[in-house]
Design an enzyme around this catalytic site. Structure first.
Site, PDB file in Angstrom:
ATOM      1  N   LYS A 159       7.432   1.227 -10.100  1.00 54.45           N
ATOM      2  CA  LYS A 159       7.607   1.162  -8.651  1.00 54.45           C
ATOM      3  C   LYS A 159       8.299  -0.145  -8.285  1.00 54.45           C
ATOM      4  O   LYS A 159       8.000  -1.195  -8.854  1.00 54.45           O
ATOM      5  CB  LYS A 159       6.274   1.260  -7.905  1.00 54.45           C
ATOM      6  CG  LYS A 159       6.433   1.219  -6.373  1.00 54.45           C
ATOM      7  CD  LYS A 159       5.143   1.541  -5.653  1.00 54.45           C
ATOM      8  CE  LYS A 159       4.166   0.391  -5.669  1.00 54.45           C
ATOM      9  NZ  LYS A 159       4.677  -0.797  -4.922  1.00 54.45           N
TER      10      LYS A 159
ATOM     11  N   GLU B 150       9.886  -2.427  -4.733  1.00 52.35           N
ATOM     12  CA  GLU B 150       9.883  -2.584  -3.289  1.00 52.35           C
ATOM     13  C   GLU B 150      11.299  -2.843  -2.769  1.00 52.35           C
ATOM     14  O   GLU B 150      12.044  -3.632  -3.352  1.00 52.35           O
ATOM     15  CB  GLU B 150       8.993  -3.769  -2.881  1.00 52.35           C
ATOM     16  CG  GLU B 150       7.527  -3.585  -3.216  1.00 52.35           C
ATOM     17  CD  GLU B 150       6.665  -4.753  -2.772  1.00 52.35           C
ATOM     18  OE1 GLU B 150       5.481  -4.770  -3.141  1.00 52.35           O
ATOM     19  OE2 GLU B 150       7.171  -5.652  -2.057  1.00 52.35           O
TER      20      GLU B 150
ATOM     21  N   GLU C 153       4.240   1.643   3.687  1.00 50.45           N
ATOM     22  CA  GLU C 153       3.098   0.746   3.917  1.00 50.45           C
ATOM     23  C   GLU C 153       3.187   0.079   5.278  1.00 50.45           C
ATOM     24  O   GLU C 153       4.254  -0.335   5.729  1.00 50.45           O
ATOM     25  CB  GLU C 153       3.028  -0.338   2.837  1.00 50.45           C
ATOM     26  CG  GLU C 153       1.841  -1.280   3.050  1.00 50.45           C
ATOM     27  CD  GLU C 153       1.560  -2.222   1.902  1.00 50.45           C
ATOM     28  OE1 GLU C 153       0.616  -3.029   2.019  1.00 50.45           O
ATOM     29  OE2 GLU C 153       2.269  -2.144   0.885  1.00 50.45           O
TER      30      GLU C 153
END
Length: 274
Positions: free
Chosen positions: A118, A120, A187
């Site tokens: 993952k 960001e 998020e």
């Protein structure tokens, strides 16, 4: 003749097929034993760089290293057999170039055995996501409140609470989705924007502080177990283990000081000699 072992774990295509269907259940884990407890119930386990704050007492995730992620990712893999395991790429391990990101992602996957990584970021990372995806590395995206950008954001601030912010965040989601990510974490995002993005993109959205409109949800395990001193607003505590641990430690200390523990049933005696 080579023998191919049967894949028991949930796969990337299975997660993609959940778009708009049964919600994808995700939790974080950093250890073999907690991973073993949650493995039967979740679809994805994220070995998040949140471990820097949760396990090591860091103020942000910026101090987390690749070696730390590999150590904890390996532990989680040893404790699981069903969930798809995703390992976070820490700050500084993928931003420089797609080639650097590829080398670090390969190392993480080889040394942990995880299925995916993952990263960001939005549009600026689209080229990197495409580069990795085309070379056999499944990538999960992460937009909105991105903890690795906490310094430029000026803190852990909810995103999209004014409509003027929406266009840029929507562009980030579209870019990462179209580049080949198999899912995107949203998020700290206002509910209307999270719902809008979920409808717009073709891959599952995984919400954390982004409402039930997402295709799935993720929480930090320690937050939902009541182990964090101050959990964010979006967390629901499904247990209060912090209080139970403190109570157990108090009872243990009391019995040790009173010499009631260890008792006879906790003590080894001598063997009888014939």
């Amino acid at each position: 003749m080579s023998v191919q072992s049967k894949i028991k774990r949930i796969t990337v295509p299975e997660i993609l097929a959940r778009k708009g269907g049964e919600p994808v259940v995700c939790l974080t884990s950093y250890h073999a034993h907690t991973a073993r407890f949650i493995d039967p119930y979740v679809d994805i386990i994220l070995v998040g760089d949140s471990l820097g704050m949760v396990m090591y007492g860091m103020e942000t995730t910026l101090g987390v290293t690749i070696d730390m992620m590999i150590a904890h990712g390996s532990a989680v893999m040893r404790g699981t057999e069903r969930a798809l395991v995703v390992v976070d790429m820490p700050f500084g391990s993928y931003e420089e170039s797609p080639e650097v990101a590829f080398r670090n992602a390969v190392r993480i996957m080889k040394e942990t055995g995880c299925t995916a990584v993952k990263m960001e970021g939005g549009k600026r990372l689209a080229e990197t996501v495409r580069y990795l995806s085309e070379r056999g590395i499944p990538v999960m995206g992460h937009i909105g409140l991105t903890p690795q950008s906490v310094q430029t954001m000026g803190g852990f601030k909810t995103q999209g609470r004014v409509e003027e912010e929406w266009a840029a965040i929507e562009e980030d989601a579209a870019a990462i989705s179209e580049a080949g990510a198999f899912g995107i974490v949203l998020e700290g995002m206002a509910e209307p924007l999270a719902a809008r993005i979920t409808r717009q993109i073709a891959v599952p959205t995984i919400g954390i502080g982004a409402s039930a409109e997402c295709d799935g949800q993720i929480l930090v395990l320690e937050d939902m177990l009541g182990l964090s001193p101050k959990a964010p607003k979006f967390v629901k505590e499904f247990a209060t283990l912090g209080a139970q641990i403190a109570g157990a430690a108090e009872a243990y200390a009391r019995e040790v000081r009173a010499r009631t523990f260890p008792a006879v049933e906790n003590t080894y005696g001598m063997k009888k000699v014939k």
